[in-house]
Design a protein around this motif. Structure first.
Motif, PDB file in Angstrom:
ATOM      1  N   SER A   1       0.775  -1.235  -0.142  1.00 29.63           N
ATOM      2  CA  SER A   1       0.051  -0.116  -0.086  1.00 29.63           C
ATOM      3  C   SER A   1       0.925   1.213   0.082  1.00 29.63           C
ATOM      4  N   LEU A   2       2.090   1.084  -0.118  1.00 35.72           N
ATOM      5  CA  LEU A   2       2.880   2.096  -0.143  1.00 35.72           C
ATOM      6  C   LEU A   2       2.806   3.401  -1.258  1.00 35.72           C
ATOM      7  N   GLY A   3       2.564   2.679  -2.397  1.00 37.18           N
ATOM      8  CA  GLY A   3       2.223   3.652  -3.319  1.00 37.18           C
ATOM      9  C   GLY A   3       0.996   4.373  -3.571  1.00 37.18           C
ATOM     10  N   ALA A   4      -0.037   3.549  -2.710  1.00 40.46           N
ATOM     11  CA  ALA A   4      -1.161   4.241  -2.472  1.00 40.46           C
ATOM     12  C   ALA A   4      -1.261   5.466  -1.398  1.00 40.46           C
ATOM     13  N   VAL A   5      -0.686   5.133  -0.412  1.00 41.12           N
ATOM     14  CA  VAL A   5      -0.757   6.349   0.812  1.00 41.12           C
ATOM     15  C   VAL A   5       0.405   7.477   0.394  1.00 41.12           C
ATOM     16  N   ASN A   6       1.363   7.282  -0.386  1.00 40.83           N
ATOM     17  CA  ASN A   6       2.143   8.253  -0.809  1.00 40.83           C
ATOM     18  C   ASN A   6       1.309   8.938  -1.836  1.00 40.83           C
ATOM     19  N   GLY A   7       0.696   8.243  -2.798  1.00 41.71           N
ATOM     20  CA  GLY A   7      -0.169   9.032  -3.808  1.00 41.71           C
ATOM     21  C   GLY A   7      -1.131   9.993  -3.086  1.00 41.71           C
ATOM     22  N   MET A   8      -1.633   9.469  -2.057  1.00 46.20           N
ATOM     23  CA  MET A   8      -2.718  10.391  -1.248  1.00 46.20           C
ATOM     24  C   MET A   8      -2.019  11.396  -0.803  1.00 46.20           C
ATOM     25  N   GLN A   9      -0.928  11.280  -0.218  1.00 45.03           N
ATOM     26  CA  GLN A   9      -0.087  12.486   0.358  1.00 45.03           C
ATOM     27  C   GLN A   9       0.201  13.517  -0.767  1.00 45.03           C
ATOM     28  N   GLN A  10       0.461  12.837  -1.858  1.00 43.58           N
ATOM     29  CA  GLN A  10       0.736  13.744  -3.264  1.00 43.58           C
ATOM     30  C   GLN A  10      -0.348  14.472  -3.565  1.00 43.58           C
ATOM     31  N   VAL A  11      -1.535  13.787  -3.329  1.00 40.31           N
ATOM     32  CA  VAL A  11      -2.888  14.655  -3.873  1.00 40.31           C
ATOM     33  C   VAL A  11      -3.001  15.943  -2.851  1.00 40.31           C
ATOM     34  N   ALA A  12      -2.793  15.560  -1.317  1.00 35.27           N
ATOM     35  CA  ALA A  12      -2.909  16.712  -0.478  1.00 35.27           C
ATOM     36  C   ALA A  12      -1.658  17.809  -0.670  1.00 35.27           C
ATOM     37  N   VAL A  13      -0.524  17.567  -1.212  1.00 35.67           N
ATOM     38  CA  VAL A  13       0.373  18.452  -1.777  1.00 35.67           C
ATOM     39  C   VAL A  13      -0.121  19.326  -2.737  1.00 35.67           C
ATOM     40  N   LEU A  14      -0.912  18.604  -3.676  1.00 35.39           N
ATOM     41  CA  LEU A  14      -1.033  19.153  -4.840  1.00 35.39           C
ATOM     42  C   LEU A  14      -2.221  20.087  -4.744  1.00 35.39           C
ATOM     43  N   CYS A  15      -3.264  19.694  -3.629  1.00 32.06           N
ATOM     44  CA  CYS A  15      -4.364  20.501  -3.310  1.00 32.06           C
ATOM     45  C   CYS A  15      -3.933  21.656  -2.747  1.00 32.06           C
ATOM     46  N   ALA A  16      -2.903  21.588  -2.035  1.00 27.70           N
ATOM     47  CA  ALA A  16      -2.272  22.819  -1.311  1.00 27.70           C
ATOM     48  C   ALA A  16      -1.816  23.573  -2.616  1.00 27.70           C
ATOM     49  N   ARG A  17      -0.872  23.248  -3.441  1.00 27.15           N
ATOM     50  CA  ARG A  17      -0.284  23.825  -4.500  1.00 27.15           C
ATOM     51  C   ARG A  17      -1.293  24.393  -5.437  1.00 27.15           C
ATOM     52  N   ILE A  18      -2.477  23.831  -5.438  1.00 31.86           N
ATOM     53  CA  ILE A  18      -3.370  24.538  -6.407  1.00 31.86           C
ATOM     54  C   ILE A  18      -4.305  25.723  -5.537  1.00 31.86           C
ATOM     55  N   ALA A  19      -4.763  25.533  -4.316  1.00 34.80           N
ATOM     56  CA  ALA A  19      -5.200  26.500  -3.838  1.00 34.80           C
ATOM     57  C   ALA A  19      -4.584  27.658  -3.262  1.00 34.80           C
ATOM     58  N   GLY A  20      -3.052  27.389  -2.941  1.00 34.14           N
ATOM     59  CA  GLY A  20      -2.214  28.245  -2.257  1.00 34.14           C
ATOM     60  C   GLY A  20      -2.028  29.370  -3.192  1.00 34.14           C
ATOM     61  N   PRO A  21      -1.513  29.188  -4.615  1.00 30.27           N
ATOM     62  CA  PRO A  21      -1.183  30.158  -5.460  1.00 30.27           C
ATOM     63  C   PRO A  21      -2.496  31.005  -5.723  1.00 30.27           C
ATOM     64  N   LEU A  22      -3.601  30.332  -5.552  1.00 31.91           N
ATOM     65  CA  LEU A  22      -4.899  31.045  -6.327  1.00 31.91           C
ATOM     66  C   LEU A  22      -4.940  32.053  -4.927  1.00 31.91           C
ATOM     67  N   ILE A  23      -5.106  31.587  -3.893  1.00 36.35           N
ATOM     68  CA  ILE A  23      -5.337  32.421  -2.497  1.00 36.35           C
ATOM     69  C   ILE A  23      -4.158  33.509  -2.512  1.00 36.35           C
ATOM     70  N   SER A  24      -2.785  33.193  -2.474  1.00 40.46           N
ATOM     71  CA  SER A  24      -1.818  34.146  -2.302  1.00 40.46           C
ATOM     72  C   SER A  24      -1.935  35.196  -3.424  1.00 40.46           C
ATOM     73  N   GLY A  25      -2.155  34.773  -4.639  1.00 39.94           N
ATOM     74  CA  GLY A  25      -2.234  35.732  -5.643  1.00 39.94           C
ATOM     75  C   GLY A  25      -3.215  36.758  -5.718  1.00 39.94           C
ATOM     76  N   SER A  26      -4.504  36.186  -5.052  1.00 35.68           N
ATOM     77  CA  SER A  26      -5.561  37.070  -5.182  1.00 35.68           C
ATOM     78  C   SER A  26      -5.622  38.069  -4.038  1.00 35.68           C
ATOM     79  N   LEU A  27      -5.164  37.275  -2.864  1.00 33.35           N
ATOM     80  CA  LEU A  27      -5.081  38.347  -1.526  1.00 33.35           C
ATOM     81  C   LEU A  27      -3.946  39.234  -1.727  1.00 33.35           C
ATOM     82  N   TRP A  28      -2.899  38.825  -2.377  1.00 30.03           N
ATOM     83  CA  TRP A  28      -1.816  39.945  -2.758  1.00 30.03           C
ATOM     84  C   TRP A  28      -2.475  41.060  -3.615  1.00 30.03           C
ATOM     85  N   ALA A  29      -2.932  40.566  -4.846  1.00 32.41           N
ATOM     86  CA  ALA A  29      -3.445  41.738  -5.792  1.00 32.41           C
ATOM     87  C   ALA A  29      -4.290  42.862  -4.999  1.00 32.41           C
TER      88      ALA A  29
END
Length: 497
Positions: free
Chosen positions: A418-446
């Motif tokens: 299950s190592l591939g699955a749990v690391n894939g789930m963590q990567q999804v969490a990373v990418l959700c943050a990378r998706i939301a983070g730039p949108l939040i920071s870019g909009s709030l900065w502007a």
């Protein structure tokens, strides 16, 4: 015997450099290609016709950066589950081949639509991180796993720094180095092609090394035999099954079964940390390029690249010496909390540098951050010294939180299957943050740089939010049990034998 915090009873097993070196080469492509565009992204977007005003630049840049992460999020679990099914090696090689084919397309972008499509396509194939971490967990044991994960984090941090430096130094080479590149019409037409070609070369090296040297670490044949046996099980007698069964089949549990209360808290702490760092990492180049009068530093792309690179000298010592020792002495969880506690103050402090930059702009003129070595007075040297010190604090925090969260996630896997699955789930969490983070920071900065409101709603707003998120991550990690310091999959596999 399991290695527990504070125990030195077991000497560290020598690292398997044959395969570890291959993984370092293979895994280097993603961090380089992820951050290579950051130093010139602001200037690139400024040149697109879609941008109506200077204040729209940060929003469009955030959308462009986020498209890569959206594509990664859509395929990250697919890559992880695919590697659990067909094996680690073919999954890694397939992703690298797609990454190589799509990254150069970004360098020839002349419109926002083209850049968006190219970046999104590149993200679809940038899913190797979780798979590579699964391979590391499989070839390591309890004694050397922290050092091997530290090396992978070192590779990632080095890739991030090298990518940023290459992007800044090679962007628009015909303008930066007219004597060398000024005569090349191709580079004048596509000013950001050269850094993208350099990034693709790294991917090509990783692909070549993987084809020649990467070995399979998952017993795919045994899993295939188990699936075949399961299909025949309805026709087999109980006696036949008892004779045939030598060991349990290493089938990966469902996603729901993996989401135990402890694993959910690990993901929650990681998600808060990922969101804080994603917002801060994406905002820093925009903050550095923004005029001091608007709350930034007014840096050129070259200065941005150098600032991201210069504080990374200490990473090697931190990753290879300090982190493994502290992990053996205090445990992975303690190291994670230390990293979060160190990095939170960085976010609150860095926007204060804009005050000094505004003072320098008044003294030296708006071209102050250009050829800074020839124009540096005491104040300018002070600003750079403070900036490097703060970025060094950030790197110390990143080393500890990222390396530790990778270990915590792998430690929480119930079995190696299950190592591939749990690391894939963590990567999804990373990418959700990378998706939301730039949108939040870019909009709030502007919004924040022109609203005229007092602290913390002015240009400090995004940085204060990042520091608060990191502090919350520290708080959630305090609720995790000490059992997360031990690699559970190793114990489960030994018990099954």
């Amino acid at each position: 015997m399991s290695l527990r915090p504070g125990s030195d009873a077991r000497r560290e097993t020598p690292l398997p450099w044959g395969q570890l070196g291959v993984l370092l080469a293979v895994g280097l492509a993603e961090p380089i290609n992820c951050t290579l565009i950051l130093p010139f992204l602001f200037r690139m977007v400024e040149g697109f016709d879609a941008v109506a005003s200077p204040r729209d630049v940060s929003i469009y840049a955030s959308i462009l950066f986020t498209s890569f992460c959206v594509s990664q999020a859509l395929t990250s679990m697919v890559w992880g589950r695919l590697s659990d099914r067909i094996g680690r090696r073919p999954t890694v090689l397939l992703a690298l081949a797609g990454d190589l084919a799509t990254f150069v397309l970004f360098g020839v972008s002349k419109s926002f639509a083209w850049a968006l499509a190219a970046r999104a396509m590149n993200g679809l194939f940038s899913g190797n991180t979780g798979v590579v971490r699964a391979i590391v967990s499989e070839i390591a044991d309890d004694s050397n796993r922290p050092r091997m994960m530290a090396l992978m984090s070192l590779m990632w941090n080095a890739g991030v720094l090298v990518g940023a430096a290459v992007g800044g130094l090679l962007a628009d080479p015909a303008t930066q180095y007219p004597r060398v590149f000024g005569r090349f019409e191709l580079l004048r037409t596509y000013p950001y092609l050269l850094p993208c070609v350099a990034g693709s070369a790294t991917t090509a090296v990783g692909l070549a090394v993987g084809l020649l040297k990467l070995e399979e670490t998952l017993d795919v044949r045994r899993r295939g035999d188990c699936r075949a046996a399961a299909e025949e099980g309805a026709l087999a007698t109980e006696a036949t099954r008892l004779v045939r069964s030598e060991a349990p089949c290493p089938d990966a549990p469902s996603t729901a079964a993996l989401l135990t209360p402890t694993f959910r808290r690990i993901l929650a702490a990681g998600l808060l940390m990922f969101l804080a760092t994603a917002m801060g990492d994406q905002l820093y180049p925009t903050f550095a390029a923004t005029a001091p009068s608007d709350g930034g530093l007014g840096f050129s792309p070259r200065s941005i690249g150098l600032s991201l690179m210069v504080a990374g000298v200490a990473v090697v010592y931190l990753q290879l010496v300090v982190y493994p020792r502290l992990t053996r002495r205090h445990g992975v969880l303690w190291c994670y909390r230390l990293g979060a506690a160190v990095e939170a103050p960085y976010f609150f402090a860095i926007p204060l540098l804009s005050l000094l930059a505004a003072h320098l702009e008044g003294m030296l003129g708006k071209s102050a951050p250009g050829p800074w070595l020839s124009r540096a007075g005491a104040e300018y040297c002070l600003m750079w010294a403070l900036l490097v010190a703060l970025l060094l604090v950030r790197i110390v925090g990143n080393v500890f939180v990222y390396t530790s969260i990778n270990l915590l996630v792998s430690n929480a896997a119930p079995s190696k299957a299950s190592l591939g699955a749990v690391n894939g789930m963590q990567q999804v969490a990373v990418l959700c943050a990378r998706i939301a983070g730039p949108l939040i920071s870019g909009s709030l900065w502007a919004w924040s740089i022109g609203n005229g409101l007092p602290y913390p709603l002015n240009s400090h707003l995004v940085w204060v939010l990042c520091g608060t998120l990191m502090a919350l991550s520290w708080r959630v990690s305090a609720t995790l049990p000490a059992s997360v310091n031990v690699f559970a999959a190793g114990r489960a596999d030994r018990a099954a034998q």
